[in-house]
Design a protein around this motif. Structure first.
Motif, PDB file in Angstrom:
ATOM      1  N   ILE A  65       0.866  -1.183   0.000  1.00 32.97           N
ATOM      2  CA  ILE A  65       0.000   0.000   0.000  1.00 32.97           C
ATOM      3  C   ILE A  65       0.899   1.228   0.000  1.00 32.97           C
ATOM      4  CG2 ILE A  65      -1.936   1.155   1.129  1.00 32.97           C
ATOM      5  CD1 ILE A  65      -2.217  -1.497   2.802  1.00 32.97           C
ATOM      6  N   LYS A  66       0.717   2.116  -0.981  1.00 39.38           N
ATOM      7  CA  LYS A  66       1.573   3.288  -1.119  1.00 39.38           C
ATOM      8  C   LYS A  66       0.952   4.513  -0.450  1.00 39.38           C
ATOM      9  CE  LYS A  66       3.770   1.650  -5.353  1.00 39.38           C
ATOM     10  NZ  LYS A  66       4.171   1.969  -6.746  1.00 39.38           N
ATOM     11  N   SER A  67       1.799   5.508  -0.178  1.00 38.97           N
ATOM     12  CA  SER A  67       1.363   6.689   0.569  1.00 38.97           C
ATOM     13  C   SER A  67       0.285   7.455  -0.172  1.00 38.97           C
ATOM     14  CB  SER A  67       2.554   7.609   0.853  1.00 38.97           C
ATOM     15  OG  SER A  67       3.166   8.041  -0.353  1.00 38.97           O
ATOM     16  N   GLU A  68       0.320   7.467  -1.516  1.00 38.91           N
ATOM     17  CA  GLU A  68      -0.705   8.176  -2.280  1.00 38.91           C
ATOM     18  C   GLU A  68      -2.090   7.592  -2.015  1.00 38.91           C
ATOM     19  OE1 GLU A  68       3.196   8.768  -3.766  1.00 38.91           O
ATOM     20  OE2 GLU A  68       2.074   6.875  -3.678  1.00 38.91           O
ATOM     21  N   ALA A  81      -5.318   1.797   7.438  1.00 43.63           N
ATOM     22  CA  ALA A  81      -4.554   1.688   6.195  1.00 43.63           C
ATOM     23  C   ALA A  81      -4.681   0.320   5.540  1.00 43.63           C
ATOM     24  CB  ALA A  81      -3.085   2.006   6.465  1.00 43.63           C
ATOM     25  N   VAL A  82      -4.811  -0.752   6.328  1.00 40.19           N
ATOM     26  CA  VAL A  82      -4.736  -2.110   5.776  1.00 40.19           C
ATOM     27  C   VAL A  82      -6.104  -2.721   5.498  1.00 40.19           C
ATOM     28  CG1 VAL A  82      -2.531  -2.501   6.919  1.00 40.19           C
ATOM     29  CG2 VAL A  82      -4.638  -3.177   8.081  1.00 40.19           C
ATOM     30  N   ARG A  83      -7.173  -1.973   5.698  1.00 33.22           N
ATOM     31  CA  ARG A  83      -8.495  -2.597   5.643  1.00 33.22           C
ATOM     32  C   ARG A  83      -8.984  -2.888   4.228  1.00 33.22           C
ATOM     33  NH1 ARG A  83     -11.591   2.498   8.510  1.00 33.22           N
ATOM     34  NH2 ARG A  83     -11.463   4.011   6.817  1.00 33.22           N
ATOM     35  N   TYR A  84      -8.257  -2.461   3.181  1.00 35.29           N
ATOM     36  CA  TYR A  84      -8.613  -2.816   1.804  1.00 35.29           C
ATOM     37  C   TYR A  84      -7.683  -3.885   1.236  1.00 35.29           C
ATOM     38  CZ  TYR A  84     -12.260   0.685   1.154  1.00 35.29           C
ATOM     39  OH  TYR A  84     -13.431   1.401   1.234  1.00 35.29           O
ATOM     40  N   SER A  85      -7.008  -4.635   2.109  1.00 33.17           N
ATOM     41  CA  SER A  85      -6.111  -5.701   1.673  1.00 33.17           C
ATOM     42  C   SER A  85      -6.708  -7.054   2.020  1.00 33.17           C
ATOM     43  CB  SER A  85      -4.746  -5.551   2.355  1.00 33.17           C
ATOM     44  OG  SER A  85      -4.161  -4.302   2.043  1.00 33.17           O
ATOM     45  N   SER A  86      -6.330  -8.059   1.262  1.00 33.98           N
ATOM     46  CA  SER A  86      -6.860  -9.407   1.502  1.00 33.98           C
ATOM     47  C   SER A  86      -6.138 -10.061   2.670  1.00 33.98           C
ATOM     48  CB  SER A  86      -6.698 -10.267   0.246  1.00 33.98           C
ATOM     49  OG  SER A  86      -5.323 -10.517  -0.009  1.00 33.98           O
ATOM     50  N   VAL A 135       3.964   9.656   8.683  1.00 33.44           N
ATOM     51  CA  VAL A 135       5.349   9.353   8.319  1.00 33.44           C
ATOM     52  C   VAL A 135       5.454   8.133   7.411  1.00 33.44           C
ATOM     53  CG1 VAL A 135       6.104  10.309  10.527  1.00 33.44           C
ATOM     54  CG2 VAL A 135       5.826   7.842  10.300  1.00 33.44           C
ATOM     55  N   VAL A 136       4.326   7.579   7.005  1.00 37.09           N
ATOM     56  CA  VAL A 136       4.329   6.315   6.262  1.00 37.09           C
ATOM     57  C   VAL A 136       4.474   6.567   4.770  1.00 37.09           C
ATOM     58  CG1 VAL A 136       3.019   4.252   5.682  1.00 37.09           C
ATOM     59  CG2 VAL A 136       2.937   5.163   8.008  1.00 37.09           C
ATOM     60  N   ASP A 137       5.465   5.930   4.162  1.00 40.13           N
ATOM     61  CA  ASP A 137       5.640   5.992   2.714  1.00 40.13           C
ATOM     62  C   ASP A 137       5.050   4.768   2.032  1.00 40.13           C
ATOM     63  OD1 ASP A 137       6.826   7.481   0.468  1.00 40.13           O
ATOM     64  OD2 ASP A 137       8.038   5.681   0.210  1.00 40.13           O
ATOM     65  N   GLN A 138       5.090   3.653   2.707  1.00 36.04           N
ATOM     66  CA  GLN A 138       4.612   2.409   2.122  1.00 36.04           C
ATOM     67  C   GLN A 138       4.341   1.406   3.237  1.00 36.04           C
ATOM     68  OE1 GLN A 138       6.301   0.952  -1.692  1.00 36.04           O
ATOM     69  NE2 GLN A 138       7.073  -0.756  -0.496  1.00 36.04           N
ATOM     70  N   ILE A 139       3.340   0.563   3.035  1.00 31.76           N
ATOM     71  CA  ILE A 139       3.025  -0.509   3.981  1.00 31.76           C
ATOM     72  C   ILE A 139       3.083  -1.834   3.242  1.00 31.76           C
ATOM     73  CG2 ILE A 139       1.245  -1.513   5.457  1.00 31.76           C
ATOM     74  CD1 ILE A 139       0.258   1.341   5.969  1.00 31.76           C
ATOM     75  N   GLU A 140       3.778  -2.796   3.838  1.00 28.78           N
ATOM     76  CA  GLU A 140       3.891  -4.123   3.261  1.00 28.78           C
ATOM     77  C   GLU A 140       3.238  -5.128   4.200  1.00 28.78           C
ATOM     78  OE1 GLU A 140       8.199  -3.401   1.086  1.00 28.78           O
ATOM     79  OE2 GLU A 140       8.137  -4.246   3.100  1.00 28.78           O
ATOM     80  N   ILE A 141       2.338  -5.921   3.667  1.00 24.49           N
ATOM     81  CA  ILE A 141       1.702  -6.995   4.428  1.00 24.49           C
ATOM     82  C   ILE A 141       2.235  -8.309   3.875  1.00 24.49           C
ATOM     83  CG2 ILE A 141      -0.463  -8.000   5.204  1.00 24.49           C
ATOM     84  CD1 ILE A 141      -1.822  -5.360   4.360  1.00 24.49           C
ATOM     85  N   PHE A 142       3.042  -8.964   4.678  1.00 29.61           N
ATOM     86  CA  PHE A 142       3.673 -10.227   4.298  1.00 29.61           C
ATOM     87  C   PHE A 142       2.780 -11.342   4.813  1.00 29.61           C
ATOM     88  CE2 PHE A 142       8.002 -12.661   4.761  1.00 29.61           C
ATOM     89  CZ  PHE A 142       7.502 -13.675   3.968  1.00 29.61           C
ATOM     90  N   LYS A 143       2.197 -12.128   3.921  1.00 29.67           N
ATOM     91  CA  LYS A 143       1.258 -13.185   4.292  1.00 29.67           C
ATOM     92  C   LYS A 143       2.005 -14.484   4.597  1.00 29.67           C
ATOM     93  CE  LYS A 143      -1.822 -10.208   2.708  1.00 29.67           C
ATOM     94  NZ  LYS A 143      -2.575 -10.504   1.478  1.00 29.67           N
TER      95      LYS A 143
END
Length: 705
Positions: A65-68, A81-86, A135-143
């Motif tokens: 998930i990117k900052s934009e 931030a993560v609620r639109y991810s699987s 301060v977040v530029d990107q979020i990574e969710i590692f499954k």
């Protein structure tokens, strides 16, 4: 008796940073350019591999998930931030509890969040550092399991925050936000070059708002400066600091299921209902993170990266709680206890990575050898006593008087120290052979945990664990990339059985297979997985009420779909779908075959973004999202269910430069969460339920220069 605050040097830094008057603007990114993953700073490494291998080339499921995207949706917290991810269910304690980030990933709870590849040190009580979306530029969710690279971790996966880094080009912005619940926020961001060898970035924020629950308030001040220094042609240093002060962070107490999810003879409670006491409720948190990243190119083959962070944090809490039998027969009078926690933590994370890239015949190797170390020391003081009961339907929020509570005359009845230490040695080989990508890795961990002092469990654990993974991905010429992997994770388990045998480490194995697709306007993935978690504590059939044996097991099977596609030059869409079948597959507690709480069988989310390229709407942007979360179990016994819910989010933005050249750099953004004000719930058991987040909106004015 509140804890003292002692971070004066950071307040000086705050004053200096504000005095500079700098602020930032991010360069906009073409939403149709979906083919590349940006490298976030010189020391950025992909969460899944600790290398610069793109997510699309990694044989494991990852969501980015990117900052934009976060700015477009008006995201304030990591949970939002993560609620639109699987594969991930968030906001587990409803809309009124915002002081911690807690997720359920692939059916397993996870309260460990990583920042730039290092875990935020959580003491397991109430002191968890929290990172603001500013301060977040990107979020990574590692499954799936991540222990091969990160050590102790639940098997469902993890969330890693990539922070905004210094840039060479000068860019500044100032934002002012007004919103529902009397929200007022000011934010600035500034970056640029100090010299040809040094780049800087400073981010600051001040926020004040009312919490969802009646009487609740939230406040935050943060400052986050960082420097990138090119020490030589082969050596790079990043220095970073994150300071956050939360004088008020809302409420934490739960409500009974009767009156929320279930019917009550007195009717339903309002979504701002509260079981605490305005005269007593307190939560103050202060955190200081000091870190550096040192990267050195040893030669054309080998390089070294050291990623280090020091943590200093404290939290003081006054709160109330109620037990499973606390609601009287009139279904309105709730019996309570009042408690205090006073917590201080300090610790260090250190990750040393040696990497090498070389060829052997037709094989390209990316070798990673790492040694990481984590140490946390946390002092905890605790006290509780009987508090006046509350009428939930005619509440008096000013009943508790500290001097009238029956606290221990000598101070806190519990005063103990937790020490946690983890050392891990890991090895990974990432191999490319034509269109094949292989990953193989293994890790050895030594984990130590002790708890000593008045009121502690007097635990003293020393556990060792091996974990590994292997995966393969094949890149077809048509953009499809099928992959498969096997991965392991572990979680230390403290204590012993009734015979004095120390519990073993709880482990999990995952088999995952899927296919990824990428072309000029589409990113997509379909993933199926099976996770089996073993050595779970369960009741000892031959022991007493509290005796445990380690024969329990939890199994999670699921399917995840993610799609990001540019439908036209102006319209793009994202889709996430989750199906999971999670059950307690072995147990002596009478819950075998049951589904754990906070685990919906199905989740679906869709987001549409529209940005006209010409005509009268040029300069505008529109977004609309839909989130569906399926039915969940109310408690471990599966005695009742929590209803499913569907929420709608909206967003509108406009570049004011389209109105006049004098407005160059100015823009506005309006976002709405839960637009139709749907009432929904989450529950841990019948006495612990929370209302979901009410409708909220915010209007942000931004000026870039």
């Amino acid at each position: 008796m509140k804890s003292t605050q002692s971070f004066r040097p950071t307040l000086i830094a705050l004053a200096i940073a504000v005095a500079t008057g700098h602020a930032i603007a991010e360069d906009t990114i073409d939403t149709n350019d979906l083919s590349t993953l940006e490298v976030k700073g010189q020391t950025y490494r992909n969460t899944a591999t600790k290398t610069q291998l793109d997510a699309e080339e990694t044989p494991q499921a990852i969501s980015i998930i990117k900052s934009e995207t976060l700015e477009e949706r008006g995201v304030e917290s990591l949970a939002e931030a993560v609620r639109y991810s699987s594969g991930i269910n968030t906001e587990l304690r409803g809309g009124s509890v915002t002081r911690l980030d807690l997720f359920n990933i692939r059916g397993f709870d996870n309260d460990t969040v990583l920042l730039d590849g290092l875990p935020l040190l959580f003491n397991g009580w109430n002191l968890q550092p929290q990172i603001d979306a500013a301060v977040v530029d990107q979020i990574e969710i590692f499954k799936g399991p991540t222990s091969t690279l990160y050590g102790e971790m639940p098997p469902g996966g993890m969330v890693n925050i990539i922070s905004k880094s210094p840039q060479e080009d000068s860019a500044n912005s100032v934002e002012i936000t007004l919103g529902s619940d009397n929200k007022k926020q000011v934010q600035f961001d500034s970056t640029g070059a100090i010299s040809d060898k040094v780049n800087y970035r400073v981010i600051g924020l001040a926020r004040q708002k009312d919490g969802q629950s009646v009487t609740a308030e939230e406040e935050r001040i943060l400052i986050a400066p960082s420097l990138d220094i090119q020490l030589s042609d082969s050596t790079f240093l990043n220095l970073n600091m994150y300071y956050q002060n939360d004088p008020e962070m809302g409420v934490y107490s739960a409500l009974p299921s009767k009156g929320t999810v279930n019917s009550n003879i007195n009717g339903k409670l309002n979504s701002d209902a509260y079981a605490g006491d305005e005269n007593w409720e307190t939560y103050e948190r202060e955190e200081l993170l000091l870190g550096y990243k040192l990267e050195h190119e040893i030669n054309d083959t080998w390089s070294f990266l050291q990623n280090t962070r020091f943590t200093f944090a404290d939290a003081y809490q006054q709160n109330t709680y109620s037990g499973s039998t606390s609601l009287n027969s009139d279904e309105r009078t709730l019996n309570r206890r009042a408690y205090i926690t006073d917590e201080k933590s300090q610790g260090i994370n250190l990750d040393n990575q040696f990497s090498a890239i070389f060829d052997t015949g037709s094989l390209e190797h990316n070798i990673l050898i790492g040694l990481d170390y984590l140490k946390l020391e946390s002092d905890i003081k605790y006290e509780d006593a009987v508090a006046p009961s509350i009428d939930l339907y005619d509440p008096d929020y000013n009943q508790i008087v500290a001097s009238q509570l029956d606290f221990a005359a000598s101070g806190y009845s519990s005063d103990f120290t937790i020490n946690k230490e983890q050392t891990g040695l890991y090895l990974q080989d990432q191999i490319r052979m034509d269109q094949w990508v292989f990953i193989m890795g293994g890790r050895y961990d030594n984990y130590k945990y002790s708890e000593t002092g008045r009121g502690s469990t007097e635990a003293d654990d020393d556990q060792n664990q091996l974990s590994g993974r292997i995966g393969a991905l094949y890149e077809l010429d048509n953009g499809f990339s099928p992959f498969i992997n096997f991965a392991q994770s572990f979680e230390p388990v403290s204590g012993s059985d009734r015979l004095g045998n120390a519990f073993k480490t709880s482990t999990a194995d995952q088999i995952e297979a899927g296919i990824k697709f990428q072309n000029a306007d589409t990113l997509a993935s379909v993933t199926a997985f099976n996770i089996v978690k073993s050595n779970v504590l369960t009741r000892d059939p031959n022991g007493g009420t509290y005796d445990k044996v380690q024969v329990g097991e939890v199994t999670s099977n699921g399917l995840e779909v993610e799609l990001t596609k540019a439908l036209t030059e102006e319209l793009n869409a994202t889709l996430a779908y989750t199906y999971q079948d999670v059950e307690v597959s072995k147990s002596n507690d009478g819950i075998q075959g049951n589904t754990p709480v906070w685990t919906p069988e199905q989740q679906v989310s869709v987001w549409l973004g529209y940005q006209p390229k010409q005509g009268s709407l040029l300069g505008a942007s529109f977004g609309a999202g839909l989130r569906y979360v399926g039915e969940m179990q109310m408690d471990a016994a599966n005695s009742d269910t929590v209803p499913s819910y569907t929420l709608v989010d909206l967003s509108i933005g406009y570049d004011l430069a389209q109105l006049s050249a004098n407005w160059q750099g100015a823009s506005v953004q309006f976002s709405v969460s839960n637009a139709f004000d749907e009432t929904y719930y989450t529950c841990y058991d019948t006495s612990s339920c929370w209302f979901g987040a009410d409708r909220s909106f915010e209007l942000t004015g931004r000026y870039e220069f």
